[in-house]
Design an enzyme around this catalytic site. Structure first.
Site, mmCIF file in Angstrom:
data_model
loop_
_atom_site.group_PDB
_atom_site.id
_atom_site.type_symbol
_atom_site.label_atom_id
_atom_site.label_comp_id
_atom_site.label_asym_id
_atom_site.label_seq_id
_atom_site.Cartn_x
_atom_site.Cartn_y
_atom_site.Cartn_z
ATOM 1 C CG ASP A 145 -2.088 0.638 1.004
ATOM 2 O OD1 ASP A 145 -2.603 0.428 -0.086
ATOM 3 O OD2 ASP A 145 -2.714 1.233 2.061
ATOM 4 C CG HIS A 154 -10.773 8.437 -0.410
ATOM 5 N ND1 HIS A 154 -11.866 8.719 -1.394
ATOM 6 C CD2 HIS A 154 -11.409 8.547 0.760
ATOM 7 C CE1 HIS A 154 -12.735 8.484 -0.552
ATOM 8 N NE2 HIS A 154 -12.524 7.948 0.671
ATOM 9 N NE ARG A 155 -1.734 6.057 1.318
ATOM 10 C CZ ARG A 155 -1.792 5.138 2.186
ATOM 11 N NH1 ARG A 155 -1.295 4.057 1.857
ATOM 12 N NH2 ARG A 155 -2.006 5.475 3.455
ATOM 13 C CB ALA A 156 -6.220 4.369 -5.860
ATOM 14 C CB VAL A 168 -1.317 7.471 -6.438
ATOM 15 C CG1 VAL A 168 -0.278 6.862 -7.206
ATOM 16 C CG2 VAL A 168 -0.789 7.548 -5.044
#
Ligand SMILES: [Zn+2]
Length: 293
Positions: A182, A263-265, A268
């Site tokens: 992750d 929500h990191r995706a 990125v």
């Protein structure tokens, strides 16, 4: 693989890259070659952590103190690739406090570790899937907090720890812990070439190199010079690249359709699209930059 490395050099905030693939597909070679393309950066001269002179909020203790007295001297340094061997000790990774010196002379002597060297550089872990669980935890903590905290016998040292994490692994030797997976912004798969002509090209390159290393170096150096210029131009352009609302919506839609947790995706993907746009020389992110991911 090469592109993912370049995109991280343009925007380190992408969060690094995990390169997965068969043995013998030049994964490590590609990472090491990146060292010759990485941009230079400004750092506080004499600081073991190379603090960013224009970001006081990330100063180490010493730079914080020195800055109160006078303007800090600035030096231009090349970004480097720092290796973390998978069998490294915890002290080697986080650094060590010389307790004996502290007791004897009453001075705090800190031997910086890999995390100190990696601050504002690229931290490379070959066979990252085989990294000791304990080291993984330390690495994740430092990456999450942006600081490395070393505590021994009631003494502590804290220093900034911001790095681009690059890992290579052969999935046949075991998978990566989800928490560590992750932490990588991007993940690329490298496969063994199946085209006869491409395989021949690999053999020809080796033959040429053995026959005349200088000639191969000369051609590579020219190509590297071009790539370095390209990366520098993209890095300079990045702050001016805009992301239209329509593209932002598309990013959210893609991540939603992909049932991505968290929500990191989204962040990125948006960052990577901006870096791709900067690399092709565009001022505004378009759909093509997203498709490229
Ligand atoms: Zn500093």
């Amino acid at each position: 693989m090469k592109r993912s490395l370049m995109l991280n050099a343009i925007d380190p905030a992408i969060g690094g890259v995990l390169i997965r693939g068969d043995r013998g597909t030049a994964k490590s070679s590609a990472v090491r070659a990146l060292a010759r393309l990485l941009p230079d950066y400004d750092a506080v001269e004499g600081c073991p952590y190379r603090c960013d002179p224009v970001v006081p909020s990330r100063y180490c203790d010493e730079c914080g103190l020195r800055a109160k007295e006078r303007t800090l001297p600035v030096v231009r340094l090349p970004m480097r690739i720092i290796d973390l061997p998978i069998n490294a000790s915890e002290d080697r990774l986080v650094g060590s406090i010389d307790i004996e010196a502290a007791v004897r002379a009453g001075t705090r002597r800190f031997q910086p570790g890999v995390l100190a060297e990696a601050n504002r550089n690229l931290l490379y872990v070959d066979e990252v899937n085989l990294l000791d669980d304990h080291l993984v935890d330390v690495l994740l903590d430092a990456a999450a907090m942006g600081v490395n905290v070393v505590e021994r016998e009631g003494m502590s040292v804290v220093h900034p720890s911001h790095f681009i994490l690059v890992g290579t692994m052969n999935p046949e030797e075991g998978e990566l812990r989800p928490q560590l997976l992750d932490r990588f912004g991007l993940c690329v798969e490298v496969v063994t070439l199946t085209d006869i002509d491409e395989r021949l090209r690999v053999m020809e390159l080796e033959r040429d190199f053995l026959q005349s290393p200088q000639a191969v170096h000369k051609v590579s150096a020219e190509r590297e010079g071009e790539l370095r210029d390209l990366l520098q131009a993209a890095t300079d352009r990045l702050p001016r690249v805009s992301l239209p609302d329509a593209i932002r919506t598309l990013v959210a839609r893609l991540c939603l359709d992909g049932s991505v947790a968290g929500h990191r995706a989204d962040l990125v993907v948006a960052r990577t699209a901006r870096a791709i746009c900067a690399l092709r020389g565009g001022p505004v992110v378009e759909q093509v930059d997203l498709v490229d991911i």
